[in-house]
Design a protein around this motif. Structure first.
Motif, PDB file in Angstrom:
ATOM      1  N   GLU A   1      19.174  39.947  39.010  1.00 56.57           N
ATOM      2  CA  GLU A   1      19.455  39.098  37.978  1.00 56.57           C
ATOM      3  C   GLU A   1      20.575  39.751  36.910  1.00 56.57           C
ATOM      4  O   GLU A   1      21.197  38.644  36.344  1.00 56.57           O
ATOM      5  N   ILE A   2      20.719  40.747  36.847  1.00 53.86           N
ATOM      6  CA  ILE A   2      21.780  41.335  35.836  1.00 53.86           C
ATOM      7  C   ILE A   2      23.031  41.228  36.866  1.00 53.86           C
ATOM      8  O   ILE A   2      24.134  40.849  36.257  1.00 53.86           O
ATOM      9  N   LEU A   3      23.144  41.627  38.025  1.00 43.18           N
ATOM     10  CA  LEU A   3      24.186  41.596  38.867  1.00 43.18           C
ATOM     11  C   LEU A   3      24.900  40.182  38.913  1.00 43.18           C
ATOM     12  O   LEU A   3      26.272  40.035  38.998  1.00 43.18           O
ATOM     13  N   GLN A   4      24.099  38.956  38.673  1.00 45.16           N
ATOM     14  CA  GLN A   4      24.702  37.691  38.917  1.00 45.16           C
ATOM     15  C   GLN A   4      25.445  37.602  37.667  1.00 45.16           C
ATOM     16  O   GLN A   4      26.307  36.414  37.871  1.00 45.16           O
ATOM     17  N   LEU A   5      25.218  38.102  36.722  1.00 48.03           N
ATOM     18  CA  LEU A   5      25.869  37.873  35.207  1.00 48.03           C
ATOM     19  C   LEU A   5      27.260  38.438  35.313  1.00 48.03           C
ATOM     20  O   LEU A   5      28.164  38.170  34.407  1.00 48.03           O
ATOM     21  N   LEU A   6      27.392  39.609  36.275  1.00 46.40           N
ATOM     22  CA  LEU A   6      28.847  40.235  36.382  1.00 46.40           C
ATOM     23  C   LEU A   6      29.756  39.484  37.318  1.00 46.40           C
ATOM     24  O   LEU A   6      29.341  39.014  38.456  1.00 46.40           O
ATOM     25  N   PRO A   7      30.953  39.276  36.980  1.00 45.92           N
ATOM     26  CA  PRO A   7      31.992  38.891  38.003  1.00 45.92           C
ATOM     27  C   PRO A   7      32.124  40.021  39.180  1.00 45.92           C
ATOM     28  O   PRO A   7      31.890  41.254  38.764  1.00 45.92           O
ATOM     29  N   ASP A   8      32.232  39.521  40.568  1.00 47.90           N
ATOM     30  CA  ASP A   8      32.276  40.481  41.297  1.00 47.90           C
ATOM     31  C   ASP A   8      33.757  40.602  41.764  1.00 47.90           C
ATOM     32  O   ASP A   8      34.749  39.928  41.565  1.00 47.90           O
TER      33      ASP A   8
END
Length: 198
Positions: A170-177
């Motif tokens: 849920e948090i990782l999806q907020l970060l650009p990859d």
């Protein structure tokens, strides 16, 4: 390790080898990048960052090999900046390191455009152009970095930025990859070898 780095750097400087690596990884072996259309660039990237007091902090990073490519497709000319990083050992910070190389390269382009506008006396049309020095019609040259793992072992490091966090999805999806373009010989299959020429 310095001798091994010098050998791989010299090997990848060759235009045929360089073009083959790019075509293999990015274009599935299709001959998009032509060796004769590659120009060497200074592998040093220099950008000036600013601290909290707006004082300059110069940052300099060195790539192993950096070239400008001119591509022709459907009658349209495209320009790319292609970098290659040679790795003899696993770099557990690779996504961050290559992201910094690319980001500093883009910052260097923005600063060059800002300087060119100043020297020509171009008037900004908006306050945004005035503040950034980058005009609405300015365009960047794409920068693509390849990392080649010159080792017979497996790559055990992260293959994307999100692999470097220990957070919920849920948090990782907020970060650009950010995913580096990585060639690992141990991961290649028989069907991959015809894609390479050198």
């Amino acid at each position: 390790m310095g001798k091994k780095d010098a050998i791989t750097r010299n090997y990848m400087q060759d235009r045929e080898t360089f073009a083959d690596a790019v075509n293999f990884l990015l274009f599935g072996g299709k001959q998009v990048v032509q060796p004769e259309k590659l120009e060497p660039l200074d592998p040093a990237t220099v950008a000036v960052l600013r601290d909290g007091n707006n004082l300059p902090i110069p940052k300099q990073k060195f790539r192993d090999v950096l070239k400008r490519a001119t591509l022709m497709k459907d009658g349209r000319v495209s320009y790319l900046i292609l970098g290659i990083e040679n790795q003899s050992e696993v770099d557990y910070a690779l996504p961050v390191r290559t992201m910094v190389y690319d980001s500093l390269g883009y910052l260097e382009q923005v600063e060059a455009m800002e300087k060119a506008h100043r020297e020509r006396g171009d008037k900004p049309e908006t306050s945004g152009e005035f503040l950034s020095g980058f005009h609405k019609t300015d365009r960047l040259t794409p920068i693509i970095t390849l990392t080649i793992f010159f080792n017979s072992g497996k790559w055990t490091g992260p293959k994307r930025l999100r692999d470097m966090f220990d957070e919920e999805e849920e948090i990782l999806q907020l970060l650009p990859d950010y995913s580096p373009n990585l060639i690992v010989p141990a991961d290649l299959e028989d069907k991959d070898f015809p894609k390479a020429r050198t």
